[in-house]
Design a protein around this motif. Sequence first.
Motif, short mmCIF file in Angstrom:
data_model
loop_
_atom_site.label_atom_id
_atom_site.label_comp_id
_atom_site.label_asym_id
_atom_site.label_seq_id
_atom_site.Cartn_x
_atom_site.Cartn_y
_atom_site.Cartn_z
N UNK A 23 0.85 -1.19 0.00
CA UNK A 23 0.00 0.00 0.00
C UNK A 23 0.89 1.25 0.00
N UNK A 24 0.61 2.15 -0.91
CA UNK A 24 1.43 3.38 -0.99
C UNK A 24 2.58 3.27 -1.97
N UNK A 25 2.79 2.06 -2.53
CA UNK A 25 3.89 1.91 -3.50
C UNK A 25 3.59 2.67 -4.79
N UNK A 26 4.66 3.04 -5.48
CA UNK A 26 4.51 3.74 -6.75
C UNK A 26 5.73 3.44 -7.60
N UNK A 27 5.59 3.66 -8.90
CA UNK A 27 6.73 3.35 -9.78
C UNK A 27 7.45 4.61 -10.28
N UNK A 28 7.41 5.65 -9.47
CA UNK A 28 8.05 6.91 -9.88
C UNK A 28 9.53 6.74 -10.21
N UNK A 29 10.21 5.86 -9.46
CA UNK A 29 11.66 5.74 -9.62
C UNK A 29 12.09 4.82 -10.75
N UNK A 30 11.16 4.02 -11.26
CA UNK A 30 11.44 3.08 -12.35
C UNK A 30 12.72 2.27 -12.13
N UNK A 31 13.01 1.97 -10.89
CA UNK A 31 14.15 1.11 -10.59
C UNK A 31 15.51 1.77 -10.71
N UNK A 32 15.56 3.07 -10.90
CA UNK A 32 16.86 3.71 -11.10
C UNK A 32 17.64 3.91 -9.79
N UNK A 33 18.95 3.92 -9.91
CA UNK A 33 19.82 3.95 -8.73
C UNK A 33 19.90 5.32 -8.06
N UNK A 34 19.88 5.28 -6.74
CA UNK A 34 20.11 6.49 -5.95
C UNK A 34 21.11 6.16 -4.84
N UNK A 35 22.40 6.44 -5.07
CA UNK A 35 23.37 6.23 -4.00
C UNK A 35 23.07 7.16 -2.82
N UNK A 36 23.21 6.63 -1.62
CA UNK A 36 23.02 7.46 -0.42
C UNK A 36 24.28 7.36 0.43
N UNK A 37 24.98 8.46 0.52
CA UNK A 37 26.18 8.55 1.35
C UNK A 37 25.71 8.79 2.78
N UNK A 38 25.90 7.82 3.65
CA UNK A 38 25.31 7.92 4.99
C UNK A 38 26.18 7.28 6.07
#
Length: 563
Positions: free
Chosen positions: A104-119
């Motif tokens: 519930x609440x899922x969406x395909x806005x990102x289309x599986x593309x990578x987002x590195x997170x420096x954390x």
Amino acid sequence: MDFKKQVVDALVKVLPDEITEEQVTKLIEKPKTSDLGDYAFPTFILAKSLHKNPKVIAEELVGQINTDGFEKVVNTGAYINFFLDKKAFSEDVIKEVLDQKDNYGNDNLGKGRNVPIDMSSPNIAKPMSMGHLRSTVIGNSIANIIKKLNYQPVKINHLGDWGTQFGKLIVGYKLWGSVEEVEADPINNLLKYYVRFHKEAEEKPELDDEARAWFKRMEDGDEEALALWTWFKELSLKEFQTIYDRLGVEFDHFTGESFYNDKMDAIVKTLEDKNLLEESRGAEIVDLSQYDLSPALIKKTDGATLYITRDLAAAKYRKDTFDFVKSLYVVGSEQAEHFTKLKIVLKKMGYDWADDIVYIPFGLITTGGKKLSTRKGNVILLEDVLNDAVKLAKKQIEEKNPNLKNKDAVAEAVGVGAVVFHDLKNDRRDSFDFNLEEVVRFEGETGPYVQYTNARALSILRKADVDYSDADSFAVTDIEAWDTLKMLADFPNVVQRAANSYEPSVIAKYVLKLAKSFNQYYAHSRILNDDEGLKARLALVKSVSTVLQMSLALLGVKAPEEM
Ligand code: ARG
């Protein structure tokens, strides 16, 4: 069903043609309280073009609106207020949550593309600070949130494992340390040498020269220097890992600063090719005076590279390796200027993707109003904070529910969860003072309060022991349930808002409100009453618990079934 769209459609039919659907959508407001309706349309903006008093316009329009599918449509002053059909609405939202469960609440806005997170990115041979905790939990939560929108987070721990400080550490260790002492309590003793180094170097500046020389040896691949460094690093990582385990945070890459050692020549070469490097008192810099910034120091006089040199290499490496849509850096707000410079230099190098780098700053945690520092040795240790929180949680569980099974596991989930939740509930840019008692309270705006609400919902379901999935109707129309139902329906929007602003506090604030509204519902209605509405009410309880758990999971907080 899109209930807002239903309101827009009804309005568009009666409004003058020049007002577009888009404008109407923007103008629609949500009244503060449900007794003023669920959506409201202000008629002020029509006054000028219609040459009429906005109140009169509201009155006239209300008469023309087709009220099918609404409970009612009324005008109050210069507003048209829409009351949604509670039966249709609750049927719709409960069914959706039950069907979709964790999706519930899922969406395909990102289309599986990578987002590195420096954390996270703590510094080797120093204790992990509250600031690193913030980076860890904020980064982890952002990863969870964007994943729901089908972005592929790549969690990167950019360990501070390179730089002159390791020269200092080697000098300190050689002067005052021993293998036995380090093995016995690695980080604390390494910190001790480091602190002592700073104290003594004030009087003996030659120590600084020695430290620089040792770091130079590291950069030149000297065996003894690297062996010591590797040893410090392994011991540190082991200690960090126990904290990550407790927080339930995993990384995709532990590529610290040292990882970029062989990738910096290429950066320096590009800077040279683009004529960006200048000599300044023996050092190599990129001049940024046109931006009112101090220069970016690329190489020191002795050729040693710097923090920003490694970040330039890291940024490029991430683009080449992950072909990111966005590249995130969750780092304290005191490093804002560093990231401004980083982006400017990358842009000057011709890398337009620098625009996709997003610096995600956060405020400082103080205790008793004081900033914490590792340099002077007055540190508050993260592990102590977690241990104290768990102890406090255990005490409260002992009072509330002495017969609970797995008390220790629950106390760990509640104590650690309390610290994490507290860290995420404020806008990330805000600084705040840390007060443990307040953080672990079971009432008020805390993680334990949300966990407790979820446990209560689950206990209602256990007590009822009724299969509600085959209910004829999921309509819950009592007015006490209305706010809760609307909050459930809002969850998908909340996830997107949190993702767009890289702000876990949006989820935390939401889940606090959901918990509160559900507790009010619980207090004011007989959920377990054996009447025809029972199954629908239980389905609502289940839906609430699903969304509470999902929200907690997005924050990286566990949800014990009983507590
Ligand atoms: N190790 C640094 C510190 O503790 C944080 C590193 C942040 N990440 C980065 N790519 N610069 O201050």
